[in-house]
Design a protein around this motif. Sequence first.
Motif, PDB file in Angstrom:
ATOM      1  N   SER A 143     109.486  72.700 113.581  1.00 24.72           N
ATOM      2  CA  SER A 143     109.420  72.443 115.014  1.00 24.72           C
ATOM      3  C   SER A 143     110.413  71.356 115.424  1.00 24.72           C
ATOM      4  O   SER A 143     110.876  70.569 114.585  1.00 24.72           O
ATOM      5  N   PHE A 144     110.730  71.303 116.717  1.00 24.45           N
ATOM      6  CA  PHE A 144     111.659  70.306 117.221  1.00 24.45           C
ATOM      7  C   PHE A 144     111.129  68.898 116.935  1.00 24.45           C
ATOM      8  O   PHE A 144     111.849  68.032 116.438  1.00 24.45           O
ATOM      9  N   GLN A 145     109.847  68.678 117.249  1.00 21.86           N
ATOM     10  CA  GLN A 145     109.252  67.367 117.004  1.00 21.86           C
ATOM     11  C   GLN A 145     109.190  67.068 115.502  1.00 21.86           C
ATOM     12  O   GLN A 145     109.424  65.926 115.077  1.00 21.86           O
ATOM     13  N   GLY A 146     108.878  68.100 114.709  1.00 25.37           N
ATOM     14  CA  GLY A 146     108.840  67.913 113.264  1.00 25.37           C
ATOM     15  C   GLY A 146     110.204  67.581 112.694  1.00 25.37           C
ATOM     16  O   GLY A 146     110.321  66.782 111.765  1.00 25.37           O
ATOM     17  N   CYS A 147     111.237  68.201 113.259  1.00 23.44           N
ATOM     18  CA  CYS A 147     112.601  67.937 112.820  1.00 23.44           C
ATOM     19  C   CYS A 147     112.987  66.489 113.103  1.00 23.44           C
ATOM     20  O   CYS A 147     113.554  65.802 112.251  1.00 23.44           O
ATOM     21  N   LEU A 148     112.678  66.013 114.322  1.00 25.20           N
ATOM     22  CA  LEU A 148     112.971  64.625 114.670  1.00 25.20           C
ATOM     23  C   LEU A 148     112.200  63.654 113.779  1.00 25.20           C
ATOM     24  O   LEU A 148     112.739  62.635 113.330  1.00 25.20           O
ATOM     25  N   ALA A 149     110.920  63.988 113.509  1.00 26.41           N
ATOM     26  CA  ALA A 149     110.108  63.112 112.666  1.00 26.41           C
ATOM     27  C   ALA A 149     110.658  63.061 111.243  1.00 26.41           C
ATOM     28  O   ALA A 149     110.734  61.983 110.634  1.00 26.41           O
ATOM     29  N   GLN A 150     111.042  64.232 110.720  1.00 29.89           N
ATOM     30  CA  GLN A 150     111.592  64.265 109.364  1.00 29.89           C
ATOM     31  C   GLN A 150     112.887  63.465 109.293  1.00 29.89           C
ATOM     32  O   GLN A 150     113.104  62.686 108.350  1.00 29.89           O
ATOM     33  N   MET A 151     113.752  63.633 110.284  1.00 31.28           N
ATOM     34  CA  MET A 151     115.013  62.895 110.315  1.00 31.28           C
ATOM     35  C   MET A 151     114.761  61.395 110.389  1.00 31.28           C
ATOM     36  O   MET A 151     115.411  60.608 109.698  1.00 31.28           O
ATOM     37  N   TYR A 152     113.774  60.992 111.211  1.00 33.27           N
ATOM     38  CA  TYR A 152     113.500  59.566 111.362  1.00 33.27           C
ATOM     39  C   TYR A 152     112.953  58.968 110.072  1.00 33.27           C
ATOM     40  O   TYR A 152     113.435  57.930 109.600  1.00 33.27           O
ATOM     41  N   PHE A 153     111.937  59.606 109.483  1.00 32.69           N
ATOM     42  CA  PHE A 153     111.319  59.016 108.303  1.00 32.69           C
ATOM     43  C   PHE A 153     112.238  59.082 107.090  1.00 32.69           C
ATOM     44  O   PHE A 153     112.246  58.154 106.267  1.00 32.69           O
ATOM     45  N   PHE A 154     113.024  60.162 106.971  1.00 28.70           N
ATOM     46  CA  PHE A 154     114.005  60.183 105.888  1.00 28.70           C
ATOM     47  C   PHE A 154     115.007  59.053 106.078  1.00 28.70           C
ATOM     48  O   PHE A 154     115.356  58.335 105.136  1.00 28.70           O
ATOM     49  N   SER A 155     115.476  58.881 107.331  1.00 27.68           N
ATOM     50  CA  SER A 155     116.446  57.829 107.621  1.00 27.68           C
ATOM     51  C   SER A 155     115.838  56.453 107.434  1.00 27.68           C
ATOM     52  O   SER A 155     116.540  55.514 107.056  1.00 27.68           O
ATOM     53  N   ALA A 156     114.543  56.316 107.698  1.00 26.10           N
ATOM     54  CA  ALA A 156     113.887  55.016 107.573  1.00 26.10           C
ATOM     55  C   ALA A 156     113.612  54.680 106.114  1.00 26.10           C
ATOM     56  O   ALA A 156     113.854  53.558 105.691  1.00 26.10           O
ATOM     57  N   PHE A 157     113.099  55.634 105.335  1.00 31.44           N
ATOM     58  CA  PHE A 157     112.809  55.362 103.937  1.00 31.44           C
ATOM     59  C   PHE A 157     114.094  55.241 103.119  1.00 31.44           C
ATOM     60  O   PHE A 157     114.266  54.334 102.326  1.00 31.44           O
ATOM     61  N   LEU A 158     114.963  56.170 103.288  1.00 30.32           N
ATOM     62  CA  LEU A 158     116.212  56.148 102.549  1.00 30.32           C
ATOM     63  C   LEU A 158     117.300  55.519 103.398  1.00 30.32           C
ATOM     64  O   LEU A 158     118.399  55.269 102.936  1.00 30.32           O
ATOM     65  N   ALA A 159     116.972  55.303 104.672  1.00 28.14           N
ATOM     66  CA  ALA A 159     117.851  54.756 105.697  1.00 28.14           C
ATOM     67  C   ALA A 159     119.175  55.487 105.713  1.00 28.14           C
ATOM     68  O   ALA A 159     120.241  54.897 105.902  1.00 28.14           O
TER      69      ALA A 159
END
Length: 335
Positions: free
Chosen positions: A94-110
């Motif tokens: 989903s669009f929201q799921g995609c944004l969430a995945q991008m954010y948390f991947f970017s935050a954990f692995l930055a």
Amino acid sequence: MADARNQTGVSEFILLGFSDHPQVQLILFVAFASAYAAALLGNVSIITVICSQPGLHTPMYFFLVNLSLLDIGCVTSTVPQMLTNLLAQKKAISFQGCLAQMYFFSAFLATELLLLTEYILLAVMSYDRYVAICFPLHYGTIMSRKICILLVICSWIGGFLAVFIPTAMKSGLPFCGPNIINHFFCDSAPLLHLACSDIRLIELVDFLVSASVALGTLLPTVVSYLCILATIMKIPSTKGRIKAFSTCSSHFTIITIGYGTSMFIYVRPSQDHFMSLNKVASLMTTVVTPMLNPFIFSLRNQQVKEALRDSIAKCFPLQRTPGCDLRIVLKNIFD
């Protein structure tokens, strides 16, 4: 973040992954599932052993616990969705799921130096090693419990906050089709190039942030290791020099892999022409590194090996008979 429902006509994205051939997908599923299980088992084991052994409650192992937590977050933010898509007919998110995945991947692995919390933490770890080798008499004072906690908290907060603004900017972009992402997860660059508006400003922001974080973490690490190298070369005994080099070798290995891969993927003004290569290189940061970290940092460390042997022996006691001592068996396995 902006309300995505009012900003886009796309409700979901299709992740192409690596192949649409059923047999290849099955092989990939088994391989990635095994790697995911190994990453979780390895990192959870390291966290459990370090937390349960008072002798390992030192600054270096405190940072190692946080590194394992980051590895778990990184691999969990991407691999489960990839495994689901390998078995699904429709590889959608989903669009929201995609944004969430991008954010948390970017935050954990930055985003592997494009806001990479893990390597900010590793840069802090290099400072830890620098103090231990160059100023051994002042190590306890400089790397106090309060300082260690403060450094780790700043690393986590800094990584999550740095990712928030670029992600908020991307959430406000209009997506009117196509909705096919040439990747196995919602990474920043392939998502940006699906937007039906000018993305040059956001690309510039991503580049500046990633370059700033890369220089901000790489430069202190290089300087620290130059000091360490100069100090090691002054050690008179060959055995002492080898032991000191061994102390830092695992960290140096991770830095080489992490910075090399991350700079190739993210520290470029535009990534439109390297999507397929980025997809393959991303496996290093999303799957391979979290799986190898426990082995690189721990099984090469004598203290952790001994603590792990003791923990396993306590969990699975065997009746002591001639030739049947679990600690001896484990020592033969680990050594």
